[in-house]
Design a protein around this motif. Structure first.
Motif, PDB file in Angstrom:
ATOM      1  N   TYR A  15      -2.329   0.557   5.300  1.00 52.02           N
ATOM      2  CA  TYR A  15      -2.064  -0.521   4.545  1.00 52.02           C
ATOM      3  C   TYR A  15      -1.777  -0.716   5.599  1.00 52.02           C
ATOM      4  O   TYR A  15      -1.147  -2.545   5.441  1.00 52.02           O
ATOM      5  CB  TYR A  15      -0.932   0.523   3.924  1.00 52.02           C
ATOM      6  CG  TYR A  15      -1.552   0.960   2.505  1.00 52.02           C
ATOM      7  CD1 TYR A  15      -2.372   0.188   1.492  1.00 52.02           C
ATOM      8  CD2 TYR A  15      -0.963   2.052   1.921  1.00 52.02           C
ATOM      9  CE1 TYR A  15      -2.609   0.416   0.236  1.00 52.02           C
ATOM     10  CE2 TYR A  15      -1.395   2.907   0.423  1.00 52.02           C
ATOM     11  CZ  TYR A  15      -2.305   2.111  -0.385  1.00 52.02           C
ATOM     12  OH  TYR A  15      -2.513   2.461  -1.284  1.00 52.02           O
ATOM     13  N   CYS A  18      -3.989  -4.027   5.891  1.00 59.46           N
ATOM     14  CA  CYS A  18      -4.324  -5.044   5.289  1.00 59.46           C
ATOM     15  C   CYS A  18      -3.471  -5.669   5.515  1.00 59.46           C
ATOM     16  O   CYS A  18      -3.634  -6.762   5.123  1.00 59.46           O
ATOM     17  CB  CYS A  18      -4.175  -4.121   4.589  1.00 59.46           C
ATOM     18  SG  CYS A  18      -6.144  -2.645   3.859  1.00 59.46           S
ATOM     19  N   GLU A  19      -1.743  -5.278   4.977  1.00 57.07           N
ATOM     20  CA  GLU A  19      -1.001  -6.074   5.471  1.00 57.07           C
ATOM     21  C   GLU A  19      -1.289  -6.972   6.843  1.00 57.07           C
ATOM     22  O   GLU A  19      -0.212  -8.662   5.949  1.00 57.07           O
ATOM     23  CB  GLU A  19       0.283  -5.453   5.171  1.00 57.07           C
ATOM     24  CG  GLU A  19       0.602  -4.646   3.786  1.00 57.07           C
ATOM     25  CD  GLU A  19       2.023  -3.809   3.600  1.00 57.07           C
ATOM     26  OE1 GLU A  19       2.545  -3.986   3.112  1.00 57.07           O
ATOM     27  OE2 GLU A  19       2.222  -2.825   4.441  1.00 57.07           O
ATOM     28  N   ARG A  42       1.181  -3.535  -0.734  1.00 60.01           N
ATOM     29  CA  ARG A  42       0.217  -2.337  -0.181  1.00 60.01           C
ATOM     30  C   ARG A  42      -1.122  -2.274  -1.241  1.00 60.01           C
ATOM     31  O   ARG A  42      -1.800  -2.838  -0.529  1.00 60.01           O
ATOM     32  CB  ARG A  42       1.024  -0.854  -0.223  1.00 60.01           C
ATOM     33  CG  ARG A  42       2.191  -0.909   0.836  1.00 60.01           C
ATOM     34  CD  ARG A  42       2.141   0.481   1.344  1.00 60.01           C
ATOM     35  NE  ARG A  42       2.315   1.432   0.424  1.00 60.01           N
ATOM     36  CZ  ARG A  42       3.486   1.698   0.190  1.00 60.01           C
ATOM     37  NH1 ARG A  42       4.926   1.390   1.113  1.00 60.01           N
ATOM     38  NH2 ARG A  42       3.715   3.232  -0.382  1.00 60.01           N
ATOM     39  N   ALA A  46      -4.424  -4.378   0.090  1.00 62.01           N
ATOM     40  CA  ALA A  46      -5.888  -3.509   0.242  1.00 62.01           C
ATOM     41  C   ALA A  46      -6.714  -4.552  -0.642  1.00 62.01           C
ATOM     42  O   ALA A  46      -8.160  -4.686   0.149  1.00 62.01           O
ATOM     43  CB  ALA A  46      -5.908  -1.852   0.341  1.00 62.01           C
ATOM     44  N   ALA A  97      -7.277   2.435   2.793  1.00 57.24           N
ATOM     45  CA  ALA A  97      -6.774   1.872   2.323  1.00 57.24           C
ATOM     46  C   ALA A  97      -6.805   1.369   0.561  1.00 57.24           C
ATOM     47  O   ALA A  97      -5.906   1.753  -0.264  1.00 57.24           O
ATOM     48  CB  ALA A  97      -6.002   0.634   2.021  1.00 57.24           C
ATOM     49  N   ALA A 101      -5.651   2.901  -2.760  1.00 59.29           N
ATOM     50  CA  ALA A 101      -5.256   2.316  -3.959  1.00 59.29           C
ATOM     51  C   ALA A 101      -5.558   2.679  -5.194  1.00 59.29           C
ATOM     52  O   ALA A 101      -4.913   2.698  -6.572  1.00 59.29           O
ATOM     53  CB  ALA A 101      -5.185   0.467  -3.587  1.00 59.29           C
TER      54      ALA A 101
END
Length: 311
Positions: A15, A18-19, A42, A46, A97, A101
């Motif tokens: 995550y 991805c952030e 988060r 993703a 991620a 999710a």
């Protein structure tokens, strides 16, 4: 829906990747998702990181055959996510991620298939005769993102007309995408792309396009400002309809949507005030104004005004 189990350090690292992608590349998107609680933020990161990968393939300096191959590889990865076949120790942090999710939230992953379909249309160089034709494309590349995001946001219990929330999320995506198209006419033309409907271009004497040797605004019979104002009215109507989503969301999800949509709405106002600016360069809002819109979204000011404005 809340997360069903504590998040492992491996998934948190995925995550975080991805952030980081979102923070570096998202521009307007990042301002909105900062307003979300950690689990939703988060998950949205993703979704963004996967979507960014798809977009980058379509926009990259690659042979067409390579783009087709990579997009189909990305679709195969999405199939693995859908089948819950991505282990936490997978070497692809975006896949890890996104898979987490998708387990934590009821995300309609088919929307990412639609995104891939839309980018494939770009690779093929498709153009659009009518608004109805263009709207199909916009639903793939933006309306689908609205519906995917709604899977993360959810709706508040007892929300009136909650069954129409996906429709409103989709419509808001169309409003944002049409704003993008107006902002990027010059850049897209330089890349050999024209998105505005051919019948609209003809109506305003702009069929010559935006990359010719003679500026469009100097061609006899062309009314570029009229074309822009025509499309702005269409985008504003889409915003008005899409903002019906806001009362269906919890406070922080509504703030996120109000911030992202509010930034684009202000961008649309700026384009409307000076249509020819999009032919001179990229029209954007300064960071301080984006932050101001985000704060107003969190306080609910823009959300309330947007909902009142459609009545």
């Amino acid at each position: 829906m809340s997360e069903v189990a504590p998040v492992s350090s491996t998934v948190l690292a995925a995550y975080s990747y991805c952030e980081a992608v979102t923070g570096l590349q998202a521009r307007n998107f990042a301002y909105g998702i900062r307003l979300l609680p950690a689990d939703k933020r988060r998950a949205m990161s993703a979704l963004y990181a996967f979507s960014r990968r798809v977009d980058d393939i379509g926009d990259g300096a690659l042979d067409t055959a390579v783009k087709y191959e990579r997009l189909e590889h990305t679709r195969a990865l999405l199939d693995r996510v859908r089948a819950d076949e991505v282990p936490e120790d997978d070497t692809d942090p975006v896949a890890v991620a996104l898979a987490h999710a998708a387990r934590a939230f009821p995300i309609p992953l088919g929307g990412l298939d639609e995104l891939i379909d839309g980018v494939l249309a770009d690779v093929r160089g498709e153009e659009y005769e009518t608004w109805e034709d263009l709207a199909v494309y916009c639903r793939c590349v933006a309306g689908a993102i609205g519906r995917l995001s709604l899977g993360v946001f959810g709706t508040v219990p007892g929300a009136r007309d909650a069954g129409r929330a996906p429709e409103y999320a989709d419509t808001l995506g169309l409003a944002l995408q049409l704003t993008n198209i107006l902002r990027d006419v010059r850049e897209d033309a330089a890349n050999g792309r024209t998105y505005l409907p051919a019948e609209d271009l003809a109506k305003f004497g702009c069929s010559a396009g935006f990359a010719g040797p003679v500026p469009l605004t100097e061609l006899p019979g062309s009314d570029f400002a009229g074309l822009v104002h025509f499309e702005v009215r269409r985008a504003r109507a889409l915003f008005t309809e899409g903002f019906r989503l806001l009362p269906m969301l919890d406070r922080r999800s509504g703030a996120c949507v109000a911030a992202m949509a509010g930034i684009y709405h202000r961008l649309l106002d700026r384009i409307s005030a000076d249509p020819e600016a999009v032919l001179r360069g990229r029209v954007s809002l300064p960071g301080r104004e984006k932050a101001y819109v985000a704060v107003r979204g969190l306080t609910g000011l823009d959300a309330r005004q947007s909902v009142r404005g459609r009545r």
